[in-house]
Write an enzyme that holds these catalytic residues in place. Structure first.
Site, PDB file in Angstrom:
ATOM      1  N   LYS A   1       0.860  -1.182   0.000  1.00  0.00           N
ATOM      2  CA  LYS A   1       0.000   0.000   0.000  1.00  0.00           C
ATOM      3  C   LYS A   1       0.896   1.231   0.000  1.00  0.00           C
ATOM      4  CE  LYS A   1      -3.907   2.007   2.605  1.00  0.00           C
ATOM      5  NZ  LYS A   1      -4.841   1.813   3.742  1.00  0.00           N
TER       6      LYS A   1
ATOM      7  N   SER B   1      -9.837   1.912   2.683  1.00  0.00           N
ATOM      8  CA  SER B   1      -8.882   2.631   1.865  1.00  0.00           C
ATOM      9  C   SER B   1      -7.837   1.749   1.183  1.00  0.00           C
ATOM     10  CB  SER B   1      -8.148   3.664   2.726  1.00  0.00           C
ATOM     11  OG  SER B   1      -7.356   3.046   3.719  1.00  0.00           O
TER      12      SER B   1
ATOM     13  N   SER C   1     -10.127  -0.491   6.846  1.00  0.00           N
ATOM     14  CA  SER C   1      -9.513  -0.396   5.512  1.00  0.00           C
ATOM     15  C   SER C   1      -8.796  -1.641   5.013  1.00  0.00           C
ATOM     16  CB  SER C   1      -8.556   0.787   5.463  1.00  0.00           C
ATOM     17  OG  SER C   1      -9.303   1.967   5.332  1.00  0.00           O
TER      18      SER C   1
HETATM   19  N1  GLN Z   1     -13.684   4.326   5.915  1.00  0.00           N
HETATM   20  C1  GLN Z   1     -12.716   4.573   6.945  1.00  0.00           C
HETATM   21  C2  GLN Z   1     -12.426   6.066   7.003  1.00  0.00           C
HETATM   22  O1  GLN Z   1     -12.674   6.712   6.032  1.00  0.00           O
HETATM   23  C3  GLN Z   1     -11.478   3.802   6.609  1.00  0.00           C
HETATM   24  C4  GLN Z   1     -10.300   4.199   7.413  1.00  0.00           C
HETATM   25  C5  GLN Z   1      -9.154   3.262   7.360  1.00  0.00           C
HETATM   26  O2  GLN Z   1      -9.241   2.160   7.855  1.00  0.00           O
HETATM   27  N2  GLN Z   1      -8.030   3.746   6.874  1.00  0.00           N
HETATM   28  O3  GLN Z   1     -11.965   6.579   7.974  1.00  0.00           O
END
Ligand code: GLN
Length: 492
Positions: free
Chosen positions: A79, A154, A178
């Protein structure tokens, strides 16, 4: 060999050790697939072909010299939130489009030390804020199961590369789902470890009290191999915990599903937005676990309604603080011709950050401001404690807790949900981060549009081995994790 991308991590490891193929052949195979197929999926931000081939040659030499680890020579995608020395690390933001880290994140360094070959860096929601990987600067990554849908986020790029067989496994991060939600949307297995199990050094911070890296792959077994590399204390990360690391591969059969008490939170299955197909698939998977000997126990998690408001106060508050460093002075994007310091700050930040990130910085700054700190931030921290206690109470009577990973399957690209609709999609994942618990997603079937559905199992602290083991045994008895999207069946 044209079907190397169909092999599991164990099979790849055995193939390399037995000289059935070399790391160079394997790496070239993946690079060819990326070249042909990634134009459709748009998952890679950076492909590091040259470096990968050099690492592959070094891996082949190590294998020949008898100096290989079980993962030497296997390719991986990271990532783009993990710093990689000499290779740009963007966190999915225009702000860091030109950022080249002077060091490797600990997770990346450990991967290198284990002999992994880095194929490249993959797309994500900007600074890991979001659930779709519709990146305003790098474009939208596509869901390999249906290119008109998002892969989730994400860690959407990490999910898409594995689901399209553009990497055998990938790293992800999970601050509020995420890893688990994109794994669910793309039909993969993904593990969010206990807070503190995996080093966050060199992992660009979003909400530091919840950020945690973890593996994303096809199966629990594949995840266990990567987890063996990622986990462990790191003197460079004060939040990483000094606690012995399990051998996750050796423990894959360590937990018996027979007699395992699985808690089914009443509140979770009555959530208004829970899709009927998702509910049905998750219930079928629980039925299967019951047939395998598990005991399903109805439980209460009374704080469910507080998850979304609590997370969406604490996460933006921490983000607003973490993202202060991006001011055009030291890191990343700097606006053209600033007239004074304030102009430099203002324009660098408004030009460098996308809309969602700006929105969260504003909300977080507001929640932390002198007049509102007690009313919002401190209150949210108190509710957070109650959410944690709710889980701990549940774990007095059950071993793991079952939930969907997300209330729906993958959204359409461009669905343009309102922030509130989007945030409600995180209802099943974010409490785990607020409490610091480990949780895993496993694929358990498809909805009527042939989009994958995921089952989430939440464990008590440090129960990663147990979660991987339960999913491993489920996967020995079922074949959902072996299903491949049509695009993954394409040959390069
Ligand atoms: N949907 C979550 C957010 O927008 C995802 C966050 C994550 O795990 N990085 O905060």
């Amino acid at each position: 060999m044209s079907d190397l991308h169909r092999l599991s991590i164990r099979e790849l490891s055995e193939g390399l050790a037995g000289a059935k193929f070399s790391s160079r052949e394997l790496t070239e195979h993946y690079l060819k697939r990326i070249e042909k197929i990634d134009a459709k999926v748009q998952s890679y931000i950076t492909v590091t072909a040259e470096q990968a081939l050099a690492q592959a040659d070094a891996a082949d030499a190590a294998i020949k010299a008898g100096q290989a680890t079980v993962l030497t020579g296997l390719p991986i995608a990271h990532k783009d939130i993990f710093c990689t020395q000499g290779i740009k690390t963007t966190a999915g933001s225009k702000m860091l489009d030109n950022f080249i880290s002077p060091y490797d994140a600990t997770v990346v360094a450990k991967g290198k030390a284990a002999g992994l070959v880095t194929l490249g860096k993959v797309n994500m929601d900007e600074f890991a804020m979001g659930s779709t990987s519709e990146n305003p600067y790098f474009g939208s990554t596509k869901n390999p199961w249906n290119l008109e849908h998002v892969p989730g986020g994400s860690s959407g790029g990490s999910a898409a590369v594995v689901a399209a067989d553009l990497a055998p496994f990938a790293t992800g991060t999970d601050t509020g789902g995420s890893i688990r939600q994109p794994a669910s949307f793309c039909g993969l297995t993904g593990l969010k470890p206990t807070y503190g199990r995996v080093s966050r050094f060199g992992m660009i911070a979003y909400a530091s009290s919840m950020d945690q890296g973890g593996p994303m792959a096809r199966s629990a077994e594949d995840c266990a191999y990567l987890m063996n590399v990622m986990a462990g204390h790191d003197a460079k990360d004060s939040t990483s915990v000094e606690k012995e690391v399990d051998d996750y591969v050796a423990n894959l059969n360590g937990t018996s599903v027979k007699g395992l008490r699985i808690g089914i939170p009443k509140q979770y299955f009555n959530v208004a937005g829970l899709d009927a197909d998702v509910k049905a698939r998750v219930e079928e998977s629980l039925k299967k676990l019951e047939e395998m000997g598990a005991i399903l126990v109805e439980i209460d998690l009374n704080m469910t309604d507080s998850y979304v408001p609590t997370y969406y106060l604490i996460a933006p508050a921490e983000a607003s603080s973490n993202l202060q460093r991006f001011d055009g002075v030291r890191y990343g994007y700097r606006c053209e011709n600033p007239v004074d310091l304030m102009d430099l700050y203002k324009r660098s930040r408004s030009e460098g950050f996308g809309k969602e990130v700006q929105q969260r910085i504003l909300i977080g700054t507001y929640a932390l401001s002198a007049g509102y700190y007690d009313a919002y931030y401190v209150k949210a921290q108190k509710v957070r404690r109650l959410i944690q206690q709710d889980f701990l109470k549940a774990f007095e009577s059950v071993d793991v807790i079952a939930a969907p990973a997300a209330p729906t399957t993958a959204y359409k690209i461009g669905a343009n949900l309102s922030p509130v609709e989007m945030y409600l999609g995180d209802i099943y994942t974010i409490a785990v981060n607020l409490a610091g618990l480990p949780a895993i997603n496993a694929p358990v079937g498809f909805d009527k549009n042939n989009l994958p559905v995921g089952l989430q199992l939440i464990g008590n602290y440090w129960s990663e081995s147990q979660l991987l083991s339960v999913v491993h045994q489920y996967q020995q008895a079922t074949d959902w994790h072996t299903k491949r999207a049509a695009i993954a069946e394409e040959n390069a």
